[in-house]
Each structure stands twice: as structure tokens, then as C-alpha cells.
Design a protein around this motif. Structure first.
Motif, mmCIF file in Angstrom:
data_model
loop_
_atom_site.group_PDB
_atom_site.id
_atom_site.type_symbol
_atom_site.label_atom_id
_atom_site.label_comp_id
_atom_site.label_asym_id
_atom_site.label_seq_id
_atom_site.Cartn_x
_atom_site.Cartn_y
_atom_site.Cartn_z
ATOM 1 N N LEU A 199 58.930 83.463 -7.652
ATOM 2 C CA LEU A 199 59.763 84.232 -8.566
ATOM 3 C C LEU A 199 59.037 84.632 -9.843
ATOM 4 O O LEU A 199 59.426 85.593 -10.512
ATOM 5 C CB LEU A 199 61.016 83.426 -8.931
ATOM 6 N N LEU A 200 57.990 83.888 -10.199
ATOM 7 C CA LEU A 200 57.261 84.131 -11.439
ATOM 8 C C LEU A 200 55.998 84.923 -11.172
ATOM 9 O O LEU A 200 55.261 84.642 -10.227
ATOM 10 C CB LEU A 200 56.881 82.799 -12.105
ATOM 11 N N ASP A 201 55.727 85.895 -12.027
ATOM 12 C CA ASP A 201 54.464 86.614 -11.996
ATOM 13 C C ASP A 201 53.346 85.612 -12.308
ATOM 14 O O ASP A 201 53.551 84.705 -13.133
ATOM 15 C CB ASP A 201 54.507 87.719 -13.053
ATOM 16 N N PRO A 202 52.168 85.736 -11.686
ATOM 17 C CA PRO A 202 51.081 84.793 -12.005
ATOM 18 C C PRO A 202 50.740 84.751 -13.494
ATOM 19 O O PRO A 202 50.329 83.721 -14.017
ATOM 20 C CB PRO A 202 49.902 85.312 -11.182
ATOM 21 N N GLY A 203 50.942 85.867 -14.194
ATOM 22 C CA GLY A 203 50.666 85.909 -15.622
ATOM 23 C C GLY A 203 51.863 85.539 -16.490
ATOM 24 O O GLY A 203 51.856 85.788 -17.691
ATOM 25 N N PHE A 204 52.876 84.935 -15.890
ATOM 26 C CA PHE A 204 54.088 84.517 -16.603
ATOM 27 C C PHE A 204 53.722 83.727 -17.858
ATOM 28 O O PHE A 204 52.818 82.885 -17.843
ATOM 29 C CB PHE A 204 54.928 83.645 -15.666
ATOM 30 N N GLU A 205 54.427 83.998 -18.955
ATOM 31 C CA GLU A 205 54.254 83.241 -20.191
ATOM 32 C C GLU A 205 55.595 82.681 -20.631
ATOM 33 O O GLU A 205 56.578 83.424 -20.720
ATOM 34 C CB GLU A 205 53.679 84.125 -21.301
ATOM 35 N N ALA A 206 55.623 81.396 -20.886
ATOM 36 C CA ALA A 206 56.838 80.726 -21.355
ATOM 37 C C ALA A 206 56.572 80.152 -22.735
ATOM 38 O O ALA A 206 55.607 79.413 -22.927
ATOM 39 C CB ALA A 206 57.240 79.613 -20.401
ATOM 40 N N ARG A 214 50.753 79.613 -20.856
ATOM 41 C CA ARG A 214 50.297 80.844 -20.190
ATOM 42 C C ARG A 214 50.026 80.578 -18.720
ATOM 43 O O ARG A 214 49.286 79.659 -18.378
ATOM 44 C CB ARG A 214 49.037 81.359 -20.855
ATOM 45 N N GLY A 215 50.633 81.391 -17.880
ATOM 46 C CA GLY A 215 50.472 81.263 -16.438
ATOM 47 C C GLY A 215 51.637 80.517 -15.823
ATOM 48 O O GLY A 215 52.198 79.606 -16.440
ATOM 49 N N ALA A 216 51.999 80.932 -14.613
ATOM 50 C CA ALA A 216 53.137 80.308 -13.926
ATOM 51 C C ALA A 216 52.922 78.811 -13.741
ATOM 52 O O ALA A 216 53.824 78.006 -13.966
ATOM 53 C CB ALA A 216 53.375 80.998 -12.581
ATOM 54 N N ARG A 217 51.709 78.424 -13.353
ATOM 55 C CA ARG A 217 51.441 77.002 -13.116
ATOM 56 C C ARG A 217 51.614 76.183 -14.392
ATOM 57 O O ARG A 217 52.197 75.095 -14.371
ATOM 58 C CB ARG A 217 50.041 76.802 -12.533
ATOM 59 N N ALA A 218 51.130 76.709 -15.518
ATOM 60 C CA ALA A 218 51.269 75.986 -16.788
ATOM 61 C C ALA A 218 52.742 75.862 -17.184
ATOM 62 O O ALA A 218 53.173 74.810 -17.653
ATOM 63 C CB ALA A 218 50.473 76.687 -17.887
ATOM 64 N N ALA A 219 53.506 76.933 -17.001
ATOM 65 C CA ALA A 219 54.934 76.876 -17.344
ATOM 66 C C ALA A 219 55.649 75.838 -16.494
ATOM 67 O O ALA A 219 56.482 75.079 -16.997
ATOM 68 C CB ALA A 219 55.569 78.248 -17.164
ATOM 69 N N ILE A 220 55.306 75.805 -15.212
ATOM 70 C CA ILE A 220 55.955 74.849 -14.303
ATOM 71 C C ILE A 220 55.510 73.422 -14.612
ATOM 72 O O ILE A 220 56.341 72.536 -14.879
ATOM 73 C CB ILE A 220 55.654 75.209 -12.831
ATOM 74 N N ASP A 221 54.207 73.185 -14.601
ATOM 75 C CA ASP A 221 53.686 71.817 -14.726
ATOM 76 C C ASP A 221 53.815 71.243 -16.133
ATOM 77 O O ASP A 221 54.221 70.093 -16.308
ATOM 78 C CB ASP A 221 52.221 71.768 -14.300
ATOM 79 N N ARG A 275 59.539 90.460 -10.503
ATOM 80 C CA ARG A 275 59.131 89.086 -10.819
ATOM 81 C C ARG A 275 59.255 88.861 -12.318
ATOM 82 O O ARG A 275 59.086 89.777 -13.115
ATOM 83 C CB ARG A 275 57.696 88.837 -10.369
ATOM 84 N N LEU A 276 59.519 87.636 -12.685
ATOM 85 C CA LEU A 276 59.655 87.305 -14.097
ATOM 86 C C LEU A 276 58.287 87.184 -14.743
ATOM 87 O O LEU A 276 57.377 86.578 -14.178
ATOM 88 C CB LEU A 276 60.447 86.012 -14.260
ATOM 89 N N THR A 277 58.161 87.776 -15.933
ATOM 90 C CA THR A 277 56.887 87.762 -16.649
ATOM 91 C C THR A 277 56.935 86.940 -17.930
ATOM 92 O O THR A 277 55.881 86.618 -18.476
ATOM 93 C CB THR A 277 56.443 89.192 -16.997
ATOM 94 N N GLY A 278 58.139 86.630 -18.413
ATOM 95 C CA GLY A 278 58.200 85.885 -19.655
ATOM 96 C C GLY A 278 59.534 85.205 -19.894
ATOM 97 O O GLY A 278 60.568 85.621 -19.379
#
Length: 134
Positions: free
Chosen positions: A23-30, A45-52, A110-113
Motif C-alpha cells: 500500500l505504501l510507495d517505496p519512497g513513503f515518508e512518515a 524516510r522509506g516504507a521500511r523505516a516507517a513500518i519498522d 499508493r500512499l506517499t506520505g
């Protein structure tokens, strides 16, 4: 975008990282509220960083659910979701109930932010075993 954001809340509730990555763009920023404990606050910065480092870090410290109550499309195409976090701190068992505002951005399905605002003092009070922070 609302359907995608609803899927994100469902994936978060289920602890489904694979669904979140879809659901998240790879460049997603939270950008999580800056005063959240344990270094969770701030920009991830990044989907993995937002998740983890964002959502899963919250899950390690708190047992929470996000009760989304209002869905407000903005004039510029973003989506504002207002609601309440409800749950408890894992270390103390103390309750936490804090309002939130989530401002979501999307592109190409996809969600970007995400920008998250919440009453972090309530989160911190739940971590205090003596309740002195109230």
C-alpha cells in the motif's frame, strides 16, 4: 485514496507488514509527532523505516488501536483522518487515550506520505509507572 488508507489501518491492526509494503510507495515518508517516546517521533524516510522504526516501534511499547472517526478530503487531494488512539503502555499497563490527526498523501494509487499529530503527553503519562506525569 480513502479506500487505501482504510486498508492501511486494517493492516496496522493486523500487524501485516506485507500488506503495508503493498500500500505504501517505496519512497513513503512518515512524520510522527516529534515528542513520541523511544525516538519514534520525527521523519522516517522509506516504507521500511516507517513500518519498522515508526509503527512497529509504537507496537513494541504500546498496545494501541487507532479509532478513525472523521474522514476529510482536502482541497489539494490529501486526506485528513481524525480519531483517537486507545490502548495501554506495555511496560506499565497504564491506559492511554489520545486524539490524533493523520494527514495522508497519495500518488498513483499508493500512499506517499503521512503526517501524524497526537497528544504525546498522554503517551508519556501512560509510560510513567507512578502516574506522576498526569
Amino acid at each position: 485514496m480513502e479506500a487505501v488508507v482504510r486498508q492501511v489501518y486494517g493492516a496496522l491492526a493486523a500487524g501485516d507488514a506485507a500488506a503495508l509494503r503493498e500500500l505504501l510507495d517505496p519512497g513513503f515518508e512518515a512524520e510522527f509527532a516529534h515528542s513520541l517516546p523511544f525516538g519514534i517521533g520525527g521523519l522516517h524516510r522509506g516504507a521500511r523505516a516507517a513500518i519498522d522504526d515508526g509503527w512497529w516501534a509504537i507496537g513494541r511499547a504500546f498496545e494501541l488501536r487507532a479509532d478513525a472517526q472523521e474522514w476529510i478530503p482536502t482541497a489539494d487531494g490529501r486526506l485528513l483522518v481524525l480519531g483517537v488512539y486507545r490502548g495501554r503502555a506495555r511496560s506499565t499497563g497504564r491506559a492511554v487515550e489520545a486524539g490524533f490527526a493523520h494527514l495522508w498523501t497519495a500518488r498513483d494509487g499508493r500512499l506517499t506520505g503521512l503526517r501524524q499529530l497526537t497528544d504525546t503527553a498522554r503517551w508519556m503519562a501512560a509510560l510513567d509507572p507512578d502516574g506522576a506525569m498526569r
